[in-house]
Write a protein that holds these residues in place. Sequence first.
Motif, PDB file in Angstrom:
ATOM      1  N   UNK A   1      15.333  -7.540 -63.941  1.00 18.37           N
ATOM      2  CA  UNK A   1      14.880  -6.543 -63.649  1.00 18.37           C
ATOM      3  C   UNK A   1      15.407  -5.670 -62.856  1.00 18.37           C
ATOM      4  N   UNK A   2      15.632  -6.670 -61.476  1.00 19.62           N
ATOM      5  CA  UNK A   2      16.369  -6.600 -60.219  1.00 19.62           C
ATOM      6  C   UNK A   2      17.818  -6.000 -60.352  1.00 19.62           C
ATOM      7  N   UNK A   3      18.236  -6.995 -61.171  1.00 18.57           N
ATOM      8  CA  UNK A   3      19.585  -6.989 -61.081  1.00 18.57           C
ATOM      9  C   UNK A   3      19.847  -5.852 -62.402  1.00 18.57           C
ATOM     10  N   UNK A   4      19.347  -5.462 -63.039  1.00 22.65           N
ATOM     11  CA  UNK A   4      19.492  -3.762 -63.554  1.00 22.65           C
ATOM     12  C   UNK A   4      19.129  -2.739 -62.696  1.00 22.65           C
ATOM     13  N   UNK A   5      17.584  -2.513 -61.911  1.00 24.68           N
ATOM     14  CA  UNK A   5      17.995  -2.126 -60.374  1.00 24.68           C
ATOM     15  C   UNK A   5      19.352  -1.495 -59.910  1.00 24.68           C
ATOM     16  N   UNK A   6      19.396  -2.414 -59.682  1.00 24.51           N
ATOM     17  CA  UNK A   6      21.033  -2.503 -58.718  1.00 24.51           C
ATOM     18  C   UNK A   6      22.318  -1.794 -59.031  1.00 24.51           C
ATOM     19  N   UNK A   7      22.366  -2.544 -60.492  1.00 17.26           N
ATOM     20  CA  UNK A   7      23.062  -1.816 -61.504  1.00 17.26           C
ATOM     21  C   UNK A   7      23.078  -0.033 -61.192  1.00 17.26           C
ATOM     22  N   UNK A   8      21.794   0.178 -62.216  1.00 14.84           N
ATOM     23  CA  UNK A   8      21.803   1.375 -62.323  1.00 14.84           C
ATOM     24  C   UNK A   8      21.608   2.036 -61.126  1.00 14.84           C
ATOM     25  N   UNK A   9      21.380   1.697 -59.464  1.00 17.60           N
ATOM     26  CA  UNK A   9      21.571   2.701 -58.096  1.00 17.60           C
ATOM     27  C   UNK A   9      23.092   2.586 -57.776  1.00 17.60           C
ATOM     28  N   UNK A  10      23.578   1.940 -58.287  1.00 16.60           N
ATOM     29  CA  UNK A  10      25.174   1.846 -58.045  1.00 16.60           C
ATOM     30  C   UNK A  10      25.746   2.491 -58.863  1.00 16.60           C
ATOM     31  N   UNK A  11      25.836   3.229 -59.968  1.00 16.94           N
ATOM     32  CA  UNK A  11      26.380   3.641 -60.796  1.00 16.94           C
ATOM     33  C   UNK A  11      26.961   5.507 -60.368  1.00 16.94           C
ATOM     34  N   UNK A  12      25.958   5.651 -59.346  1.00 18.12           N
ATOM     35  CA  UNK A  12      26.877   7.109 -58.881  1.00 18.12           C
ATOM     36  C   UNK A  12      27.840   7.062 -58.320  1.00 18.12           C
ATOM     37  N   UNK A  13      27.722   6.043 -57.657  1.00 21.98           N
ATOM     38  CA  UNK A  13      28.721   5.868 -56.577  1.00 21.98           C
ATOM     39  C   UNK A  13      29.980   5.343 -57.327  1.00 21.98           C
ATOM     40  N   UNK A  14      30.068   4.643 -58.484  1.00 18.06           N
ATOM     41  CA  UNK A  14      30.898   4.075 -59.219  1.00 18.06           C
ATOM     42  C   UNK A  14      31.826   5.379 -60.451  1.00 18.06           C
ATOM     43  N   UNK A  15      31.108   7.324 -59.740  1.00 16.51           N
ATOM     44  CA  UNK A  15      31.450   7.906 -60.337  1.00 16.51           C
ATOM     45  C   UNK A  15      31.183   8.545 -61.564  1.00 16.51           C
ATOM     46  N   UNK A  16      29.106   7.546 -62.078  1.00 17.21           N
ATOM     47  CA  UNK A  16      28.795   8.073 -63.058  1.00 17.21           C
ATOM     48  C   UNK A  16      28.216   9.425 -63.175  1.00 17.21           C
ATOM     49  N   UNK A  17      28.001  10.706 -63.711  1.00 16.10           N
ATOM     50  CA  UNK A  17      27.779  11.687 -63.963  1.00 16.10           C
ATOM     51  C   UNK A  17      26.128  11.538 -64.117  1.00 16.10           C
ATOM     52  N   UNK A  18      25.825  11.282 -65.989  1.00 21.09           N
ATOM     53  CA  UNK A  18      24.600  10.712 -66.001  1.00 21.09           C
ATOM     54  C   UNK A  18      24.692   9.343 -66.547  1.00 21.09           C
ATOM     55  N   UNK A  19      23.011   9.183 -66.380  1.00 18.39           N
ATOM     56  CA  UNK A  19      23.060   7.881 -66.519  1.00 18.39           C
ATOM     57  C   UNK A  19      22.147   7.790 -67.300  1.00 18.39           C
ATOM     58  N   UNK A  20      23.363   6.875 -68.945  1.00 19.35           N
ATOM     59  CA  UNK A  20      22.518   7.161 -70.235  1.00 19.35           C
ATOM     60  C   UNK A  20      21.092   5.428 -69.982  1.00 19.35           C
ATOM     61  N   UNK A  21      20.563   5.321 -70.343  1.00 24.94           N
ATOM     62  CA  UNK A  21      19.606   4.205 -69.787  1.00 24.94           C
ATOM     63  C   UNK A  21      18.406   3.887 -71.347  1.00 24.94           C
ATOM     64  N   UNK A  22      19.617   3.044 -71.804  1.00 29.71           N
ATOM     65  CA  UNK A  22      18.684   2.013 -73.476  1.00 29.71           C
ATOM     66  C   UNK A  22      17.379   1.575 -72.410  1.00 29.71           C
ATOM     67  N   UNK A  23      16.558   2.282 -73.619  1.00 28.47           N
ATOM     68  CA  UNK A  23      15.299   1.701 -73.966  1.00 28.47           C
ATOM     69  C   UNK A  23      15.194   0.450 -74.754  1.00 28.47           C
ATOM     70  N   UNK A  24      14.221  -1.343 -74.221  1.00 28.79           N
ATOM     71  CA  UNK A  24      14.726  -2.069 -75.091  1.00 28.79           C
ATOM     72  C   UNK A  24      13.571  -1.494 -76.719  1.00 28.79           C
ATOM     73  N   UNK A  25      14.267  -1.782 -77.330  1.00 29.84           N
ATOM     74  CA  UNK A  25      13.614  -2.380 -78.779  1.00 29.84           C
ATOM     75  C   UNK A  25      13.723  -3.773 -79.863  1.00 29.84           C
TER      76      UNK A  25
END
Length: 263
Positions: free
Chosen positions: A30-54
Amino acid sequence: MTRIDDTFARLKAEGKKAFVGYVMAGDPDFDASLDLVRGLPAAGVDIIELGLPFTDPMADGPTIQLAGQRALEGGMTLARTLELVRRFRETDAVTPIVLMGYYNPIYSRGVPRFLEEAKAAGIDGLIVVDLPPEEDAELCLPAQAAGLNFIRLATPTTDATRLPRVLQNTSGFVYYVSVTGITGAAAAVAGDVGPEVARIKAATDLPVIVGFGIRSPETARDIASVADGAVVGSAIVKLCEDQRPVADILAFVRTLAQGAHSA
């Protein structure tokens, strides 16, 4: 107007193509995933596609399947995924998040409850790959009524007869799957994708974003040049599988975004 609509309007005004980055919620934890998602916009991601585990992700290749398994084994759930989005929204009220997954966890939670919670958490759109247009009353129409975009997949096998049905209640953007088969399999080729994107754009005013088979900045650029943007998933998720530091993953994402934005 949703955040997705606003983002495409801004990119169009800037003369830029969109870069969409996919990551699996809760991978590797959870924590590493949150850090990664939080960093995506500054890395140039315009839209985040977040996978829902299944447990049974039939459209996903081995890389994303394994990511989902890791997330589930780490205790990731739909509720925890929405909590991750809520935490992200504490510091980012602008970047759109599209939740991509399968209907079973949503059905199990109850559609009205899920939509209320998703909207409150800060989800902007849904991609639910196992709900065809014939089932629009199940989730698509309620989602749109709740203010969420419902994004459809079109594929190389979506012919002229099927395409109008696919586009009928789609909003936000159309996700064109560049290759037949599962994620992370064959490579996308701009020369093959371009005519298909043009065919879809002739039938809708929505942006057309291309995913599957994009693994490098060069391919992201080439695909974005014939579409409204590019999606990269498996190549990013593979770095999570390899236990690379979040900073290294974001550095790679930055190169992909630069490729798409240079188209």
